[in-house]
Design a protein around this motif. Structure first.
Motif, short mmCIF file in Angstrom:
data_model
loop_
_atom_site.label_atom_id
_atom_site.label_comp_id
_atom_site.label_asym_id
_atom_site.label_seq_id
_atom_site.Cartn_x
_atom_site.Cartn_y
_atom_site.Cartn_z
N ASP A 20 -2.03 -12.97 15.25
CA ASP A 20 -2.74 -11.70 15.46
C ASP A 20 -1.78 -10.53 15.34
N TYR A 21 -2.15 -9.57 14.49
CA TYR A 21 -1.29 -8.42 14.28
C TYR A 21 -1.77 -7.17 15.00
N THR A 22 -2.82 -7.33 15.82
CA THR A 22 -3.38 -6.16 16.49
C THR A 22 -2.31 -5.43 17.31
N SER A 23 -1.54 -6.21 18.05
CA SER A 23 -0.59 -5.53 18.93
C SER A 23 0.54 -4.90 18.12
N LEU A 24 0.91 -5.51 17.00
CA LEU A 24 1.94 -4.89 16.17
C LEU A 24 1.42 -3.55 15.64
N LEU A 25 0.20 -3.55 15.13
CA LEU A 25 -0.35 -2.31 14.59
C LEU A 25 -0.46 -1.24 15.67
N ALA A 64 -7.18 -5.80 7.98
CA ALA A 64 -8.01 -6.70 7.19
C ALA A 64 -7.17 -7.88 6.73
N ILE A 65 -7.81 -9.03 6.73
CA ILE A 65 -7.11 -10.26 6.37
C ILE A 65 -7.54 -10.68 4.97
N TYR A 66 -6.59 -11.10 4.17
CA TYR A 66 -6.94 -11.69 2.89
C TYR A 66 -7.44 -13.10 3.19
N ASP A 67 -8.74 -13.27 3.15
CA ASP A 67 -9.32 -14.56 3.53
C ASP A 67 -10.06 -15.17 2.34
N ARG A 81 -2.14 -9.34 -2.72
CA ARG A 81 -3.25 -9.86 -1.92
C ARG A 81 -3.38 -9.12 -0.60
N ALA A 82 -2.23 -8.87 0.02
CA ALA A 82 -2.27 -8.11 1.28
C ALA A 82 -2.83 -6.72 1.04
N LYS A 83 -2.43 -6.13 -0.09
CA LYS A 83 -2.89 -4.79 -0.45
C LYS A 83 -4.40 -4.80 -0.67
N MET A 84 -4.86 -5.84 -1.35
CA MET A 84 -6.29 -5.96 -1.63
C MET A 84 -7.08 -5.96 -0.30
N ALA A 85 -6.54 -6.67 0.67
CA ALA A 85 -7.19 -6.70 1.98
C ALA A 85 -7.16 -5.32 2.61
N SER A 86 -6.01 -4.69 2.54
CA SER A 86 -5.86 -3.37 3.14
C SER A 86 -6.82 -2.35 2.51
N PRO A 103 -2.11 -14.04 5.25
CA PRO A 103 -1.44 -14.97 6.15
C PRO A 103 -1.06 -16.27 5.46
N LYS A 104 -0.04 -16.91 5.93
CA LYS A 104 0.43 -18.20 5.41
C LYS A 104 0.42 -18.21 3.89
N VAL A 105 1.27 -17.39 3.32
CA VAL A 105 1.28 -17.20 1.87
C VAL A 105 1.46 -18.52 1.13
#
Lengths: 727, 112
Positions: free
Chosen positions: A228-233, A289-292, A272-277, A258-260
C-alpha cells in the motif's frame, strides 16, 4: 578510410547447435560483424585474443565445457568489466545463476522475436560502453535524485544484484504543475520539487530501490514491493506546499505498477505506471492508481484495435451513422442537415464506440485514413439521397488536425465533390477549435483555402479550446458548434447557464450561427432556444442512425413539401441576426414563460421526479375590474417575483391563464412534500405581508407529486387538486 | 520436398518459426534440413540404448533448444518430455512411451 562510427561492432556467438547459431546470425548480421565459436576452447581463445569484441552471446551447453565455467572465468579475471555477456539458455534457474555471476542479460530459448534479440544486444552494448550516458550527469542538480539515463541503467544494475526481489515501479506527478509555476513563480515551484524529492529519497533510503526526477514534475521510483502506497503519498504530500501555505496548492497523483515483470524493458515498466497515473489525472477523489489486469487489458485492447485497423478499413467494418441537426429558430423545428459519425462494427468486439478509438487513432495518425473513409462514405450517401430520393441534405464531417497538415487535403476533398457530382455546400467540414489554437497560422490558411473553394466550415467543440476573442474575429468560419461539455455542465446540478450565455454571445459578436450538440431534454432545447441558439442536434431528436433510418427524417421532411435542404452562406449569416425575433415562448405581459412553453416542459419532464404547483389568483377579475387590468397584471408579476424568491432557479414558472400560474419543480418527489409545502406557506406569507405590491391578492393552490399520481397528465391532476381545495 | 505448407501440415508452428527467420521462407526450410542432420539425434538414440542417462540428457537438451527455435512442435514436445525425465538422473528412466513418439514424428518429418 572507413568512418569510425559506421564501422560494425564485433560480437562473438558461442553456440554449438547449428540451427540456433544460424538464427542468431541472420538476425544480427546486418548490424554487427559476427564471430562464432562452437566450443569453449575456441571461445576462450577468441575472448583472450580479439581485443575489439563488444559482446559475447554465450550458450551454456557446450560440448567441451560448461558455458557457466566460461562466465565464471571471465568474472574472476575481470574481463566482464569490459566485455558484456548475454547468456543463451532454456533454463530459468540458469538465467538467475548467470546473472548472479555477472552476465548482463539473457536470451531464452526458444528465442524471442528478432526485434527483441536486437534490442537486447544493442542495449547491452550501449550500456557497457556508457554511450547512453556520456555527457550526462548522474544527479539532477535541482533535487539530487538520479537523472533519467542513470536511473534506468542503475535499475538494471539493481535487478542484477537483487534478482529475487519483487519490485514496484512508481510514477509521481504534480497535478497542474505548470499552473503552480505560473501562479507562484519558478522559485516556489522548484522548492516544491525539492521537498517532494526529499521525501521520495527518504523512502528509498529506508525501503531500498532508487529514484529519479525524469523531467519537470515527473518523478519515478523503483523500489521493493509493498502492498500500500497511501501512506507514502500522504507523507510526500504533507508539507509539499511549504510552511504556512495552503496544502491544496500541491496535489499529487501516483501510478503504481506493482511486482514488475522483469522480462519487460525497464522503460516499459514505468510506462505502465504512468498509464495508471494518467487514469487519475483529473479526478479529485482518487490520487493513486494501480496498473492492474483491467488496465493491462485495456492497453492490450488498444493495441489490438491498432493492429486491426487496416483490415477494418479494407473490409469496411467502419460504418457511418447520421445524426440530424434541426433549425430551431422558427416555431416549427426544421431538419437542416446531418452530422456523419463513425462506428466500428468489429468482428470480435461488436460495436466499438468512437469514444474508444478516435483518441487512439488521433494519437498515431491513423485518424487521417479514417477521416477520408468517412468523407467518401458521406459523399456517396449524399449523392445517393439526391439520386434516389431527390433530396439534397448537407452532411458535416470531421476534419482532424493532422488532416490539415496534408498538403493535398484541399484537392482531395474537392475531387470527392466532383466525383460524386455534389455542391460544395453539401459536405460541411467541422474543424475542432483546438486545431486552430496550435499552429493557427497554417490551419487558418488551409481553412481559408477550403472556404475559397466554396466549403462551409464549422468550428467544432467550441469552448473547449482557448481561442482568444481577438483571434476568433479573424477566423474564417461559417458556424460555431458548442462543445457538448457546455451543454452538459450548464444543465447539471441545478441550472447554471451563464457560461453558455457567454459562449453564445461570442458567437453573436462574430456574426455566425450557433449549433449545439448533445441536447437531450426539452428543457435544454428550450433554454438554448431562448438564448439564441440556431441549430441543435442530440438525443432529444435522434441518436446517430444508419442511413436507412435517416431516410425517414428525409421523407418526413419531403412530405412537408421541401425537397431541398440547403445551407447558403447568406442565409447562414442572416440567421445570426434575427434570432431575437423569436418570443413565442413568453407571455408578453409578464415576461413569464407561457402556456406553450409549459406544455413543452411538462411533456418532457420525468414524471416520477417532478412536482407541479398550480396557483390561482382567485380575485384577479375583481382587481382587474376595480383597478384596471394592468394593476391586475402587476399583481401577477409581483406574485411571480415572490415565487422566484422562494423556489429554485431551475424551477419553471409559467403563466397559464390570466389568473393562473404553474410552477414545474424538477428533481422533486413526494419525499420533499414538507419542504415544498413550507415554501408555499412562505410564499403565501410573503403575499399577505407585501407592502409595495398590489394589495389584496388571494391565493388558491393545487400541488401534486408525479411519483404518487396515477393520472398520467400532471396538469389534470394538479387542476383537480386545485378545484378540490377550492370547494 | 519440404515446403511451408507441408511443415504446417506436419504440425509445425510455421508462423512462429518464420518470425524467428525474419520471414524468410527458404532460410527456414534450409534450417529444417540442417536440423534433420543434427548429430544429437544419433547421440540421443545410442545413449538411451547404452543406458547413459547423462549423455542422453545432454543430447536431448540440445535438440530441444533447436527444435523449439524452429517451432517443430510434434518433435519438440516429446523431446522436451525426454529432457525433463532425464534431468538430474544418473540411472536411465523409463522412456518407452515417449521415445516412439519422437521417432515417429522425426520419421514423418524426414518423409516430407
Amino acid at each position: 578510410m572507413k568512418d569510425f562510427k559506421s564501422e560494425k561492432k564485433k560480437i562473438l556467438i558461442v553456440e554449438d547447435e547449428r540451427v540456433n547459431l544460424e538464427l542468431l546470425k541472420i538476425v544480427l548480421q546486418n548490424d554487427y560483424e559476427i564471430l562464432t565459436a562452437e566450443d569453449g576452447t575456441r571461445a576462450l581463445d577468441l575472448i583472450d585474443n580479439e581485443s575489439s569484441l563488444s559482446l559475447v552471446l554465450l550458450d551454456l551447453n557446450l560440448p567441451d565445457m560448461s558455458g557457466m565455467d566460461i562466465l565464471k572465468g571471465m568474472s574472476e579475471s575481470e574481463k566482464l568489466d569490459n566485455l558484456p555477456v548475454i547468456v543463451l539458455t532454456a533454463e530459468k534457474e540458469a538465467e538467475v545463476e548467470s546473472l548472479n555471476i555477472g552476465a548482463s542479460d539473457f536470451i531464452s530459448k526458444p528465442y524471442p522475436r528478432p526485434e527483441v534479440i536486437k534490442a537486447r544486444v544493442n542495449r547491452t552494448i550501449e550500456l557497457s560502453e556508457g554511450r547512453m550516458i556520456i555527457g550526462q550527469t548522474e544527479n539532477d542538480s535541482l533535487t539530487g535524485l538520479y537523472t533519467r539515463e542513470y536511473f534506468y541503467s542503475y535499475c538494471d544494475r539493481y535487478d542484477t544484484k537483487h534478482p529475487d526481489t519483487e519490485m514496484d515501479a512508481l510514477v509521481v506527478n504534480i497535478n497542474h504543475f505548470h499552473f503552480i509555476n505560473e501562479r507562484y513563480g519558478r522559485k516556489y515551484a522548484d522548492e516544491v520539487l525539492q521537498r517532494i524529492a526529499e521525501k521520495i529519497q527518504a523512502h528509498v533510503d529506508e525501503h531500498g530501490g532508487l529514484a529519479s526526477r525524469r523531467e519537470a514534475d515527473n518523478f519515478v521510483v523503483y523500489t521493493p514491493h509493498i502492498t500500500d502506497y497511501t501512506s507514502l503519498l500522504e507523507d510526500i504530500s504533507e508539507g509539499a506546499s511549504g510552511d504556512g501555505k495552503d496544502e491544496s496548492i500541491v496535489r499529487l497523483r501516483m501510478g503504481v505498477y506493482p511486482k514488475v515483470d522483469k522480462n519487460l524493458e525497464i522503460e516499459r515498466r514505468f510506462d505502465r505506471a504512468k498509464m495508471a497515473s494518467d487514469t487519475v489525472r483529473s479526478t479529485f477523489t482518487k490520487a493513486i492508481a494501480i496498473y492492474d489486469n483491467a488496465l493491462h487489458e485495456s492497453s492490450q485492447f488498444s493495441e489490438q484495435l491498432l493492429i486491426d485497423f487496416s483490415r477494418a478499413i479494407e473490409e469496411e467494418q467502419f460504418v457511418v451513422h447520421y445524426q440530424p441537426k434541426y433549425d430551431i429558430r422558427g416555431d416549427e423545428m426544421v431538419l437542416s442537415s446531418a452530422e456523419a459519425l463513425v462506428r466500428w462494427k468489429h468482428p470480435e468486439f461488436g460495436l466499438v464506440s468512437p469514444g474508444v478509438f478516435i483518441d487512439l487513432f488521433e494519437k498515431n495518425g491513423l485518424i487521417q485514413q479514417l477521416d477520408s473513409y468517412v468523407w467518401r462514405s458521406s459523399a456517396r450517401q449524399i449523392s445517393e439521397w439526391k439520386n434516389v430520393l431527390g433530396i439534397s441534405v448537407p452532411v458535416s464531417v470531421n476534419v482532424s488536425r493532422v488532416d490539415m497538415f496534408d498538403p493535398s487535403l484541399v484537392d482531395d476533398i474537392d475531387s470527392l465533390i466532383a466525383e460524386f457530382d455534389l455542391n460544395h455546400g453539401d459536405l460541411i467540414l467541422e474543424v475542432t477549435e483546438s486545431a486552430y489554437t496550435e499552429d493557427s497560422e497554417h490551419i487558418i490558411g488551409t481553412v481559408q483555402e477550403l472556404r475559397d473553394r466554396g466549403f462551409f466550415i464549422e468550428m467544432d467543440d467550441f469552448g473547449s479550446g482557448y481561442s482568444s476573442l481577438n483571434m476568433l474575429s479573424n477566423l474564417p468560419i461559417d458556424a460555431l458548434k458548442l462543445d457538448m461539455q457546455f451543454i452538459r455542465s450548464a444543465f447539471k446540478n441545478g441550472k447554471n447557464t451563464r457560461m453558455l450565455e457567454i459562449v453564445i454571445e461570442i458567437a453573436e459578436s462574430l456574426n455566425v450561427p450557433v449549433i449545439a450538440e448533445g441536447v437531450e431534454t426539452a428543457e435544454q432545447l428550450f433554454t438554448l432556444k431562448q438564448m439564441g441558439c440556431d441549430i441543435v442536434q442530440g438525443y432529444y431528436f435522434s441518436k446517430p442512425v444508419p442511413e436507412n433510418e435517416f431516410e425517414e427524417f428525409l421523407i418526413e421532411k419531403q412530405e412537408k413539401g421541401s425537397d431541398e435542404i440547403r445551407v447558403e452562406r447568406n442565409k447562414y449569416r442572416k440567421l445570426a441576426h434575427d434570432r431575437h425575433v423569436y418570443d413565442a415562448m413568453h407571455d408578453p405581459v409578464t415576461g413569464l414563460y407561457n402556456g406553450s412553453a409549459f406544455d413543452f416542459l411538462i411533456y418532457d419532464s420525468d414524471k416520477d421526479h417532478t412536482a407541479l404547483l398550480l396557483i390561482e389568483l382567485s380575485n384577479y377579475d375583481e382587481i382587474s375590474k376595480a383597478k384596471g387590468s394592468s394593476a391586475a397584471n402587476r399583481s401577477v408579476i409581483r406574485a411571480a417575483e415572490m415565487l422566484r424568491d422562494v423556489f429554485r432557479a431551475s424551477d419553471f414558472i409559467c403563466r397559464l391563464k390570466n389568473d393562473e400560474v404553474g410552477v414545474i419543480l424538477s428533481r422533486i418527489d413526494s419525499s420533499h412534500r414538507e419542504i415544498i409545502e413550507g415554501k408555499i406557506h412562505q410564499f403565501k406569507e410573503a403575499v399577505a405581508s407585501d407592502e409595495q405590491g398590489v394589495s389584496g391578492i388571494s391565493i388558491n393552490y393545487g400541488l401534486v407529486f408525479g411519483d404518487e399520481e396515477n393520472e398520467p397528465d400532471l396538469f389534470k391532476a394538479a387542476d383537480r387538486a386545485l378545484k378540490t381545495k377550492k370547494n | 520436398m519440404i515446403t511451408i505448407d507441408a511443415l504446417k501440415e506436419f504440425g509445425a508452428n510455421t508462423e512462429e518459426g518464420l518470425t524467428r527467420c525474419m520471414g524468410m521462407e527458404e532460410f527456414y526450410i534450409q534450417l529444417v534440413g540442417t536440423m534433420l542432420n543434427d548429430a544429437n539425434f544419433e547421440k540421443l538414440d545410442s545413449a538411451v540404448e547404452a543406458g547413459d542417462a547423462v549423455a542422453a540428457f545432454e543430447a536431448a537438451h540440445a535438440l530441444k533448444g533447436a527444435l523449439g527455435n524452429l517451432s517443430l512442435t510434434p518433435i519438440c514436445d516429446p523431446v522436451s518430455e525426454i529432457t525433463e525425465r532425464l534431468r538430474g538422473q544418473t540411472e536411465m528412466p523409463d522412456l518407452s512411451d515417449v521415445m516412439p513418439k519422437y521417432k515417429e514424428a522425426l520419421e514423418r518429418l524426414k518423409a516430407l
